[in-house]
Design a protein around this motif. Structure first.
Motif, short mmCIF file in Angstrom:
data_model
loop_
_atom_site.label_atom_id
_atom_site.label_comp_id
_atom_site.label_asym_id
_atom_site.label_seq_id
_atom_site.Cartn_x
_atom_site.Cartn_y
_atom_site.Cartn_z
N GLU A 44 0.83 -1.21 0.00
CA GLU A 44 0.00 0.00 0.00
C GLU A 44 0.86 1.26 0.00
N TYR A 48 0.68 3.86 -3.14
CA TYR A 48 -0.09 5.09 -2.94
C TYR A 48 0.63 6.14 -2.11
N PRO A 188 2.94 10.34 -5.65
CA PRO A 188 1.58 9.87 -5.37
C PRO A 188 0.61 11.04 -5.22
N PRO A 195 -2.15 5.67 -9.96
CA PRO A 195 -1.05 4.75 -9.67
C PRO A 195 -0.99 3.66 -10.74
N ASP A 207 -7.61 1.62 -7.76
CA ASP A 207 -7.84 2.19 -6.44
C ASP A 207 -9.17 2.93 -6.45
#
Length: 217
Positions: A44, A48, A188, A195, A207
């Motif tokens: 993660e 991100y 990000p 992404p 996402d």
């Protein structure tokens, strides 16, 4: 932040070492990483950018106490780090060190525990990659503007190589991917971006916050 993960057999490099352009992980850190939630947390942050334990808990359906604990364990081994200029004493921000993560595991041949850890880490990273691709294949056409799906590529090449040729292809591909990725700021949340992962498959990650319905729908 460039974030790629490979698991080659490299010389010993201690527990965690920050080399030029990448992080080298030894056997002790590999064993600490060998936990499904810790790998998900690392993924993660790679995908991100910096997040808090509570934000990660919401994304992953975990408690903030659990994500906070596992982030601290990852930080002990240099796999994540606190963002010093953000957050408060009650709400800390965490990030991945920039560059690819290279796992150095000379104990694979002699240590069953190290082999088990390496298998779990490899399996979980591959599970995450496969899930991301499946989500794009299942939902990309419905949720993304067509220009995003048209710009993506899902590519497989079948070759018959000697071990020397395989090593040459691997090294050239790695150098090219690193050179290509280094040409982009890769911040990000930057305006107009989603992404993206490059395997080589190259596709936007689905996402929920970034990949809303196409304009006009």
């Amino acid at each position: 932040m460039e974030s790629r993960t490979s698991v080659p057999g490299l010389p010993a490099a201690g527990d965690v070492a920050q080399e030029v352009g990448h992080t080298v992980v030894g056997a002790a850190a590999l064993k600490a990483l060998a936990h499904p939630l810790r790998i998900r947390l690392l993924e993660e942050l790679s995908r991100y950018g910096a997040q808090t334990a509570s934000g990660l808990a919401t994304r992953l359906g975990e408690s903030s106490g659990s994500t906070s604990y596992h982030l601290r364990q990852l930080a002990k081994h240099g796999l994540v780090r606190e963002v010093r200029d953000r957050g408060t004493a009650r709400e800390r921000w965490w990030e991945r060190p920039p560059g690819p993560l290279v796992v150095a595991t000379p104990g694979l041949a002699t240590s069953p525990a190290t082999r088990t850890a390496a298998r779990l880490v490899s399996r979980e990273f591959e599970r995450g990659r496969a899930q991301a691709l499946a989500e794009f294949m299942d939902h990309g056409v419905d949720q993304l503007d067509p220009q995003w799906t048209e710009a993506a590529i899902i590519s497989t090449s079948s070759l018959h190589l000697t071990v020397e040729q395989l090593r040459e292809v691997s090294e050239k591909a790695e150098r090219y991917v690193r050179s290509l990725a280094g040409q982009y700021p890769n911040e990000p949340g930057a305006e107009g971006t989603l992404p993206v992962q490059l395997h080589l498959n190259v596709f936007p990650l689905m996402d929920g916050r970034a990949a809303g319905p196409p304009p006009g729908k």
